[in-house]
Scaffold this motif. Structure first.
Motif: not given
Length: 694
Positions: A149-152, A156-159, A236-243
């Motif tokens: 839960v904390m990682a999700v 979201a916060f980082g994005t 990749g380096l473009r999106s936190l969600w792909t990471t």
């Protein structure tokens, strides 16, 4: 449903482990993608947080909060310090950054062990989290569900910060257009420091929160770093969600994959990493931003043509002289004073190596033999990095092929040294030919990552193929090598050293002959002016593939020598650390200096095994200091200390950065101009090119 029920717990474990990797990889992605720093000490930042959190944990919520705050702050400060450490290397490219940060990782790892101890620390969490909950009929640790839960929420916060805030806009501008950012009144340097501090904070927080999942201990930082690199490459380096998605996939392979397909799991991650990198390089332009451009210096093809034309003019001029004025043919063939000056370091080094058995004890002689084996590995790295422009972190792969080939040949009764050398070199060359097409298309940092993946895949094969490699236990007890037909096996250190010296001299001499030949000049041209080489009709890919195969064969000879000298072989002898040492040896000597690579290998072995012997337990610290000092003090290597001249394997000008980073110096030229005394009076001497001696 039965399959899901059987593997539910490993699948949820994979999500938790993957999200832990996501938090770490998010920081690594920030450091690399935004700050432009290839940080190989990122795993150490994780370890700082993990050790700090474990030390402050007392089973209460206050202890958990205090550990999280202290671990995050400590890693954040370390990240800011990393920004200051890498600032002088801003225009030297990713290769210097990788060596510096790897050295800092060695220093940091040693200091953490000295401060916290070598044993894995226990981690206590609040009692509410130190329990199990029922999940679809299975008992599962409550802490891991809480961590998911904390990682999700963190993702979201980082994005949101990166896409919806002014701070995120400044970070994105620092990566895309730092000049425009400076024009708006923001300091790119301050943003750079803030990004690396934030990356360190993420790694530290992941260390604190992940300590109950992956306890802090020796080897944890290296494992976390490698897996995080895989996540960054895949996502990749473009999106936190792909990471995020890539991290979950890696976590599932590491946990669920082990239970479903244990034979394939060790290979899947780095195979996927290599495949992604190769596919990306296939869709990129092969020619050269990183290998030079039309403005990077004189065309090597034109220089070679001028060389041939100058020799032709010189011969015509000599033919027109009266016979009585001509020098004797044997005198004309003698090398000039400049040639003797260039050969002087070679002769001095050879004399010292020959005299070593009379000067050293048996243990030191054995270390000298190991240094020769590592030196041949470093020379193979020089061929690829310094001449072909392909910086490599995976040359231990053909090195391992040659080493295990020799060990198995000896175990099968093939103890003749020359036979072992030839067959090991052939096996390593075949291996290099197979993986070469995946390497030669890429450039710069992508080559580092592809070769790293190849090296790690080879390491996985070494650990899994126990019938051939002995697995983690290695190989020992095989018959000693015979230097000549009809002789006895070599057991004395002096005999083994003399055998290694003869093989190394022959291998280095052949390497120098090739590098100083027209073929070597063309290889250098593919690095210094690849676009021009392609435009001139030269098959650049073929040149690079041949260089990769020859370098692999040379590394195989080094692996064969290592087995002969040591009389044992373990996975640690062919791992990532040895690859980093070989690359460091090249940087110590100068990227285009064969003799410098040998000297660098000797310095590394002396530091690791001889100097560290007087300070037990601090070998990594000493090696880390050597890494850092080399990057700062010897930016051009030992060859650069010779000033403008080059000789005996030195390099005069600054080496170009094979990682192709912006602002890197241009590629050096080659010393292929005729001597002034060979020119006819009426012919103007060609303009001297920059020198890049082997």
């Amino acid at each position: 449903m039965e399959l899901l029920d059987a593997h539910l717990v490993p699948a949820v474990d994979g999500v938790a482990f993957g999200l832990l990797l996501f938090v770490v990889a998010a920081g690594l992605s920030l450091a690399f993608g935004t700050a432009g720093v290839l940080n190989l000490s990122h795993g150490t930042l994780y370890a700082i947080g993990a050790y700090t959190g474990a030390e402050l944990s007392d089973g209460t919520w206050g202890g958990l909060a205090l550990g999280l705050a202290a671990g995050t702050a400590a890693a954040c400060v370390a990240g800011a310090g990393l920004s200051a450490a890498t600032a002088p290397l801003a225009r030297r490219g990713h290769l210097a950054q990788a060596l510096l940060t790897f050295g800092l990782a060695l220093i940091g790892g040693d200091l953490l062990i000295q401060f916290f101890g070598a044993d894995e620390l226990p981690v206590r969490v609040p009692e509410v989290l130190d329990s199990s909950v029922t999940l679809l009929g299975h008992r599962y640790p409550a802490y891991r569900l809480c961590f998911i839960v904390m990682a999700v929420l963190l993702a979201a916060f980082g994005t949101w910060v990166l896409t919806r805030t002014r701070m995120g806009a400044a970070v994105r501008a620092a990566a895309d257009d730092p000049q425009m950012l400076a024009a708006t009144g923001h300091s790119p340097r301050a943003v750079h420091t803030g990004v690396l501090a934030a990356a360190g904070a993420l790694a530290g927080a992941a260390g604190v929160l992940g300590a109950p999942i992956i306890g802090p201990g020796p080897g944890t930082s290296e494992n976390v770093l490698m897996l995080s690199l895989v996540v960054v490459v895949l996502g990749g380096l473009r999106s936190l969600w792909t990471t995020f998605a890539a991290a979950v996939a890696v976590g599932e392979v590491q946990t669920l994959g082990v239970s479903v397909a244990p034979e394939l799991a060790p290979y899947l991650l780095f195979a996927a990493m290599a495949a992604v990198l190769v596919l990306r390089s296939r869709f990129a332009e092969p020619a050269g931003a990183g290998h030079g451009s039309a403005a990077s210096g004189p065309d090597p093809v034109a220089r070679l043509r001028d060389r041939l034309a100058g020799l032709k003019r010189s011969s015509v001029w000599r033919d027109r002289l009266p016979r009585r004025n001509r020098a004797p043919a044997w005198l004309a063939r003698l090398p000039g004073r400049a040639a003797w000056w260039r050969a002087a370091p070679l002769l001095v080094l050879l004399g010292v190596l020959i005299a070593l058995p009379a000067l050293l004890d048996a243990y030191s002689i054995s270390l000298a033999g190991s240094a020769l084996a590592l030196g041949l590995l470093a020379v193979s790295v020089t061929v690829l990095t310094g001449y072909a422009g392909l910086p490599t972190l995976g040359q231990t792969a053909p090195f391992a092929v040659g080493a295990y080939a020799t060990a198995n040949l000896a175990d099968a009764g093939w103890t003749m040294g020359p036979v072992q050398i030839v067959l090991s070199a052939l096996a390593a060359a075949v291996f290099a030919a197979v993986v070469g097409p995946a390497v030669i298309r890429a450039r710069g940092t992508t080559v580092l990552m592809i070769t790293l993946a190849i090296g790690e895949l080879t390491g996985a094969v070494v650990n899994q193929l126990k019938s051939v490699t002995g697995g983690a236990d290695g190989l020992v007890g095989f018959p000693a090598t015979q230097a000549l037909w009809g002789g006895e096996g070599m057991l004395e250190e002096s005999g083994l050293y003399n055998y290694a010296l003869v093989v190394a001299v022959v291998a280095v001499a052949l390497t120098l002959l090739v590098l100083r030949s027209p073929a070597g000049k063309l290889l250098t041209g593919t690095r210094g002016a690849e676009a021009r080489m392609r435009a001139s009709g030269h098959p650049v890919g073929r040149y690079l593939l041949v260089a990769h195969i020859c370098a692999g064969a040379l590394a195989g000879v080094g692996g064969s020598l290592m087995v002969t000298v040591q009389q044992y072989l373990s996975p640690a002898d062919v791992g990532f650390e040895i690859a980093a040492f070989a690359l460091l040896a090249v940087v110590i000597g100068g990227t285009t200096s064969v003799i410098g690579a040998l000297l660098g290998a000797g310095l590394i072995v002396a530091t690791r095994d001889w100097v560290a012997g007087s300070w037990p337990g601090h070998g990594p610290l000493l090696l880390g200091v050597l890494f850092v000092a080399t990057v700062y003090v010897l930016p051009r290597g030992l060859a650069g200390l010779r000033g403008g001249g080059s000789g005996g394997g030195g390099q005069g000008g600054p080496p170009s950065d094979p990682t192709g980073s912006p602002g890197a110096p241009g590629a050096p030229g080659t010393s292929d101009t005729p001597r002034a005394e060979d020119q006819p009076p009426s012919a103007p001497a060609p303009t001297p090119a920059g020198k890049a001696s082997p």
